[in-house]
Design an enzyme around this catalytic site. Structure first.
Site, PDB file in Angstrom:
ATOM      1  N   ASP A  17       0.818  -1.205   0.000  1.00 49.49           N
ATOM      2  CA  ASP A  17       0.000   0.000   0.000  1.00 49.49           C
ATOM      3  C   ASP A  17       0.859   1.265   0.000  1.00 49.49           C
ATOM      4  O   ASP A  17       2.077   1.216   0.221  1.00 49.49           O
ATOM      5  CB  ASP A  17      -0.920   0.016   1.220  1.00 49.49           C
ATOM      6  CG  ASP A  17      -2.002  -1.057   1.147  1.00 49.49           C
ATOM      7  OD1 ASP A  17      -2.322  -1.499   0.024  1.00 49.49           O
ATOM      8  OD2 ASP A  17      -2.510  -1.453   2.213  1.00 49.49           O
ATOM      9  N   TYR A  75       6.210  -9.890   7.042  1.00 54.91           N
ATOM     10  CA  TYR A  75       6.147  -8.446   7.282  1.00 54.91           C
ATOM     11  C   TYR A  75       6.587  -8.152   8.713  1.00 54.91           C
ATOM     12  O   TYR A  75       6.422  -8.975   9.617  1.00 54.91           O
ATOM     13  CB  TYR A  75       4.723  -7.918   7.112  1.00 54.91           C
ATOM     14  CG  TYR A  75       4.265  -7.725   5.690  1.00 54.91           C
ATOM     15  CD1 TYR A  75       4.427  -6.502   5.043  1.00 54.91           C
ATOM     16  CD2 TYR A  75       3.649  -8.763   4.997  1.00 54.91           C
ATOM     17  CE1 TYR A  75       3.994  -6.316   3.739  1.00 54.91           C
ATOM     18  CE2 TYR A  75       3.214  -8.586   3.685  1.00 54.91           C
ATOM     19  CZ  TYR A  75       3.391  -7.360   3.070  1.00 54.91           C
ATOM     20  OH  TYR A  75       2.958  -7.187   1.769  1.00 54.91           O
TER      21      TYR A  75
END
Length: 248
Positions: free
Chosen positions: A51, A109
């Site tokens: 994003d 992540y």
């Protein structure tokens, strides 16, 4: 011939990885650099989308082109062409059918939080001054691995066909002056990690009991989960592939 490219980027200046109209993305900048140096229109396919504002310590993409005589020299020249916030580590030949997205086995992540005001972390971490119950956050994080349907953490109105993900690791730990959440799964939904972190922080702040996360997941309702944390603290740190990808 198909090539993989391994690279990293600091995402502050970009609207994520994937090309989109009227916005600067990492994919756009990378394709422009490759196209210029190879004197041919190059299109890439990435390991996934990140994003706006999210960073990547390790990212992969693939592209098709004829024989490249010296991939090390191309890597050097491409790095000289790219802006300072995108860095290419390597370019290598792979199998013709190899795919940067679909062949990825798992992705990892990290989300970085600091609790002391520090001007050097302003664009790379999320600042929270309130005390956090790390044990409660880890208790809730471990429950994530008992489930596979994470619709409650998915961005609303997404066009995915399934909300199923297999989470293999989810843990908080302190490292130096940072509090880091690490999560590994076979795939992630849009906004999923930031929504999970926001939900776990509410537990760490004492707003919810760790067991509350079960009801949130089972609700399949994004409105039941916590608010998404800022993108600047999120890093894609590892993409894992089968060995065959690197054998050519």
């Amino acid at each position: 011939m198909r090539y993989f490219i391994q690279f990293s980027y600091f995402g502050k200046a970009y609207h994520g990885w994937q090309n989109q109209p009227n916005a600067i993305t990492v994919q756009q900048i990378l394709e422009e650099g490759l196209s210029t140096l190879l004197r041919s229109k190059i299109e890439t396919a990435g390991a996934g989308r990140t994003d706006t504002g999210v960073h990547a310590k390790q990212m992969f993409a693939h592209f098709d082109f004829g024989p490249i005589q010296d991939s090390i020299d191309l890597t050097r020249r491409l790095n000289g062409f790219l802006p300072p916030d995108i860095a290419v580590k390597s370019i290598f030949l792979t199998l013709p059918e190899a795919h940067a997205r679909f062949d990825a086995i798992e992705r990892t992540y990290e989300y970085w939080i600091v609790q002391d005001k520090n001007p050097f972390y302003i664009d790379s971490t999320h600042f929270i001054w309130s005390a956090l119950d790390l044990d409660a956050m880890n208790q809730a994080a471990s429950i994530l691995m008992e489930y596979e349907d994470f619709e409650c953490f998915s961005k609303s109105n997404t066009d995915v066909k399934t909300f199923l993900c297999k989470i293999k690791k989810a843990v908080w730990h302190r490292k130096d002056d940072k509090l880091i959440f690490t999560i590994t799964a076979d795939r992630f939904l849009r906004n999923m990690v930031r929504a999970i972190v926001g939900t776990l922080l509410e537990i760490g702040l004492g707003k919810n009991d760790p067991q509350k996360i079960r009801a949130i997941i089972e609700s399949k309702d994004r409105g039941e989960a916590g608010a998404s944390v800022p993108a600047k603290g999120l890093y894609l740190t590892k993409v894992l592939y089968p060995e065959k990808i690197f054998d050519e």
